[in-house]
Scaffold this motif. Structure first.
Motif, mmCIF file in Angstrom:
data_model
loop_
_atom_site.group_PDB
_atom_site.id
_atom_site.type_symbol
_atom_site.label_atom_id
_atom_site.label_comp_id
_atom_site.label_asym_id
_atom_site.label_seq_id
_atom_site.Cartn_x
_atom_site.Cartn_y
_atom_site.Cartn_z
ATOM 1 N N ILE A 34 0.927 -1.340 -0.044
ATOM 2 C CA ILE A 34 0.041 -0.057 -0.011
ATOM 3 C C ILE A 34 0.885 1.154 0.057
ATOM 4 N N ILE A 35 0.807 1.977 -1.023
ATOM 5 C CA ILE A 35 1.336 3.373 -1.172
ATOM 6 C C ILE A 35 0.645 4.560 -0.911
ATOM 7 N N ASN A 36 0.988 5.367 0.108
ATOM 8 C CA ASN A 36 0.107 6.356 0.317
ATOM 9 C C ASN A 36 0.466 7.617 -0.279
ATOM 10 N N ASP A 37 -0.097 8.736 -0.249
ATOM 11 C CA ASP A 37 0.115 10.116 -0.760
ATOM 12 C C ASP A 37 1.351 10.870 -0.551
ATOM 13 N N LYS A 38 2.325 10.204 0.499
ATOM 14 C CA LYS A 38 3.473 10.719 0.726
ATOM 15 C C LYS A 38 4.883 9.685 0.326
ATOM 16 N N ASP A 39 4.257 8.854 -0.833
ATOM 17 C CA ASP A 39 5.365 7.978 -1.092
ATOM 18 C C ASP A 39 5.998 6.986 -0.094
ATOM 19 N N GLU A 40 5.158 6.876 0.787
ATOM 20 C CA GLU A 40 5.387 5.816 2.014
ATOM 21 C C GLU A 40 4.755 4.364 1.609
ATOM 22 N N VAL A 41 5.108 3.338 2.088
ATOM 23 C CA VAL A 41 4.865 2.195 1.935
ATOM 24 C C VAL A 41 4.459 1.488 3.311
ATOM 25 N N LEU A 42 3.141 0.676 3.385
ATOM 26 C CA LEU A 42 2.862 0.226 4.654
ATOM 27 C C LEU A 42 3.648 -1.133 4.850
ATOM 28 N N MET A 43 4.122 -1.335 6.126
ATOM 29 C CA MET A 43 4.977 -2.399 6.442
ATOM 30 C C MET A 43 4.678 -2.619 7.831
ATOM 31 N N VAL A 44 4.906 -4.124 8.195
ATOM 32 C CA VAL A 44 4.533 -4.603 9.600
ATOM 33 C C VAL A 44 6.005 -5.446 9.840
ATOM 34 N N GLN A 45 6.145 -5.277 11.224
ATOM 35 C CA GLN A 45 7.241 -6.233 11.861
ATOM 36 C C GLN A 45 6.485 -7.601 12.375
ATOM 37 N N ARG A 46 6.780 -8.652 11.964
ATOM 38 C CA ARG A 46 6.343 -9.776 12.547
ATOM 39 C C ARG A 46 7.021 -9.991 13.850
ATOM 40 N N THR A 47 6.005 -10.598 14.638
ATOM 41 C CA THR A 47 6.691 -10.834 16.312
ATOM 42 C C THR A 47 7.481 -11.928 16.115
ATOM 43 N N LEU A 48 8.292 -11.954 17.292
ATOM 44 C CA LEU A 48 9.522 -12.729 17.279
ATOM 45 C C LEU A 48 8.858 -14.429 17.516
ATOM 46 N N GLN A 49 7.507 -14.414 18.060
ATOM 47 C CA GLN A 49 7.110 -15.723 18.253
ATOM 48 C C GLN A 49 6.405 -16.375 16.861
ATOM 49 N N VAL A 58 7.770 -6.840 6.782
ATOM 50 C CA VAL A 58 7.155 -7.352 5.483
ATOM 51 C C VAL A 58 5.949 -6.552 5.234
ATOM 52 N N PHE A 59 5.535 -6.698 4.007
ATOM 53 C CA PHE A 59 4.194 -6.035 3.748
ATOM 54 C C PHE A 59 3.218 -6.956 4.239
ATOM 55 N N PRO A 60 1.971 -6.131 4.847
ATOM 56 C CA PRO A 60 1.099 -7.160 5.459
ATOM 57 C C PRO A 60 0.533 -8.305 4.443
ATOM 58 N N GLY A 61 0.095 -9.402 4.739
ATOM 59 C CA GLY A 61 -0.365 -10.462 4.084
ATOM 60 C C GLY A 61 -0.226 -11.933 4.774
ATOM 61 N N GLY A 62 -0.729 -12.899 4.296
ATOM 62 C CA GLY A 62 -1.026 -14.074 4.940
ATOM 63 C C GLY A 62 -1.308 -15.036 3.850
ATOM 64 N N MET A 74 -9.054 -11.090 -2.073
ATOM 65 C CA MET A 74 -10.005 -11.009 -0.718
ATOM 66 C C MET A 74 -8.861 -11.298 0.328
ATOM 67 N N THR A 75 -7.820 -12.251 0.264
ATOM 68 C CA THR A 75 -6.814 -12.709 1.144
ATOM 69 C C THR A 75 -5.987 -11.590 1.728
ATOM 70 N N ALA A 76 -5.549 -10.935 0.382
ATOM 71 C CA ALA A 76 -4.893 -9.590 0.744
ATOM 72 C C ALA A 76 -5.320 -8.690 1.538
ATOM 73 N N ILE A 77 -6.600 -8.401 1.209
ATOM 74 C CA ILE A 77 -7.327 -7.176 1.928
ATOM 75 C C ILE A 77 -7.457 -7.712 3.387
ATOM 76 N N ARG A 78 -8.095 -8.871 3.368
ATOM 77 C CA ARG A 78 -8.315 -9.581 5.045
ATOM 78 C C ARG A 78 -7.286 -9.469 5.872
ATOM 79 N N GLU A 79 -6.212 -9.900 5.230
ATOM 80 C CA GLU A 79 -4.743 -10.041 6.147
ATOM 81 C C GLU A 79 -4.430 -8.569 6.413
ATOM 82 N N THR A 80 -4.412 -7.623 5.604
ATOM 83 C CA THR A 80 -3.892 -6.269 5.771
ATOM 84 C C THR A 80 -4.986 -5.748 6.884
ATOM 85 N N PHE A 81 -6.032 -6.047 6.990
ATOM 86 C CA PHE A 81 -7.179 -5.313 7.788
ATOM 87 C C PHE A 81 -6.654 -5.998 9.069
ATOM 88 N N GLU A 82 -6.417 -7.173 9.253
ATOM 89 C CA GLU A 82 -6.199 -7.873 10.521
ATOM 90 C C GLU A 82 -5.157 -7.318 11.029
#
Length: 328
Positions: A34-49, A58-62, A74-82
């Motif tokens: 996901i690229i916002n209007d500031k040229d930034e990309v949405l990223m999440v850091q996965r837990t160590l567990q 990573v980029f959100p997903g699952g 739908m997988t991409a959108i659902r996982e991003t929401f979660e």
């Protein structure tokens, strides 16, 4: 343009887990860039567990869930929401009285959907929403090598804010909006980063990546640095998506250490001189393997991704994946 050589990029992660199963079929999965209007990309850091790619940014997903998802988008959108709280959806009705869910309702739904106590579809129906799947454009596919204990066939998609219909945050840090499933957390940070900042943090060992994230971030950064106008940037990313780049199914393969004369291992991709490309063509990542896992040192790609990708590089890959792809 897009003759990329991203140097000194480090990635460390432990593979761990059980030994690979012979002929293990990669699990279908999806990831959303996901690229916002500031040229930034949405990223999440996965837990160590996490069971896979623990601690990696990573980029959100699952994984595709046939009980929850009617399509891989739908997988991409659902996982991003979660994982982030950002919902790529719009009201079905155009009525001015249509209300989007409140933050409290969004968080409650995330818990319920993540713990399989609610279907994503039911949540959307309750609030009169439909997913904005048309805003997602394909941006390569990646298949985990056969010798890994957990294998995935991941479809990456790109979407732009605010062009996409969405509910949630749009820029900057948003660390408090993380999934909170019973007894654990899937990610520990959720934020937007400019690719240049992401690589800077990576070089400083503040965050770590996997090869697909490095590859896609480097591609986006190339577009941003070459075309300063945001409208042109988006047009060029859409052009990549609609061309052979967006359709690439990348199957990384490891060459022997010392293959490049520096003692590093090399992950090669289709179109490399060792993988169907002409002599001198590089499509690879140089990596170091240590106690901490795999460290990606540099992406080497010395061809123009707009004009010099050849369709026959990926014929075998596309045929191999056709069975899984057909139903998604």
């Amino acid at each position: 343009m897009s003759r990329t050589q991203t140097g000194a990029v480090s990635t460390s992660t432990k593979a761990g887990g059980a030994k690979p199963t012979k002929d293990q079929v990669p699990r279908p999965s999806a990831s959303l860039v996901i690229i916002n209007d500031k040229d930034e990309v949405l990223m999440v850091q996965r837990t160590l567990q996490a069971s896979a790619y623990a601690g990696v940014t990573v980029f959100p997903g699952g994984n595709y869930d046939p009980k929850q998802d009617s399509s891989i988008k739908m997988t991409a959108i659902r996982e991003t929401f979660e994982e982030s709280g950002l919902l790529i959806a719009r009201p079905i009705s155009s009525s001015s009285s249509q209300k989007m869910p409140s933050d409290a309702e969004l968080d409650r739904a995330r818990h319920e959907i993540h713990s399989n106590r609610m279907l994503f579809k039911d949540f959307l129906d309750q609030h009169g929403l439909e997913l904005d799947v048309d805003s997602l454009i394909p941006f390569t596919e990646w298949v985990t090598p056969p010798d890994y204990p957990r294998r995935f066939h991941t479809r990456f998609f790109v979407t732009f804010l605010p062009a996409a219909s969405s509910t949630g945050f749009k820029s900057g840090d948003k660390r408090e909006r993380i999934p909170k499933p019973d007894g654990s957390q899937e990610v520990v940070t959720t934020r937007f980063l400019h690719p240049s900042v992401a690589f800077s943090e990576n070089r400083a060992s503040k965050i770590t990546f996997m090869p697909p994230q490095i590859y896609i971030l480097a591609t986006i950064q190339d577009v941003f640095s070459t075309f300063p106008d945001r409208t042109t940037q988006h047009a060029k990313i859409r052009e990549l998506s609609g061309g052979l780049f967006g359709k690439m199914v990348i199957n990384p393969r490891k060459m022997d250490a010392n293959a490049n004369g520096r003692g590093d291992a090399v992950l090669t991709y289709e179109g490399d001189e060792t993988r169907g490309g002409k002599k001198g063509r590089l499509h690879r990542s140089e990596v170091k393997v240590g106690k901490g896992g795999v460290s990606t040192v540099a992406l080497r790609r010395n061809f123009d991704i707009f004009t010099e990708i050849e369709s026959d590089w990926f014929n075998n890959s596309l045929e191999e994946q056709e069975g899984n792809k057909a139903k998604l």
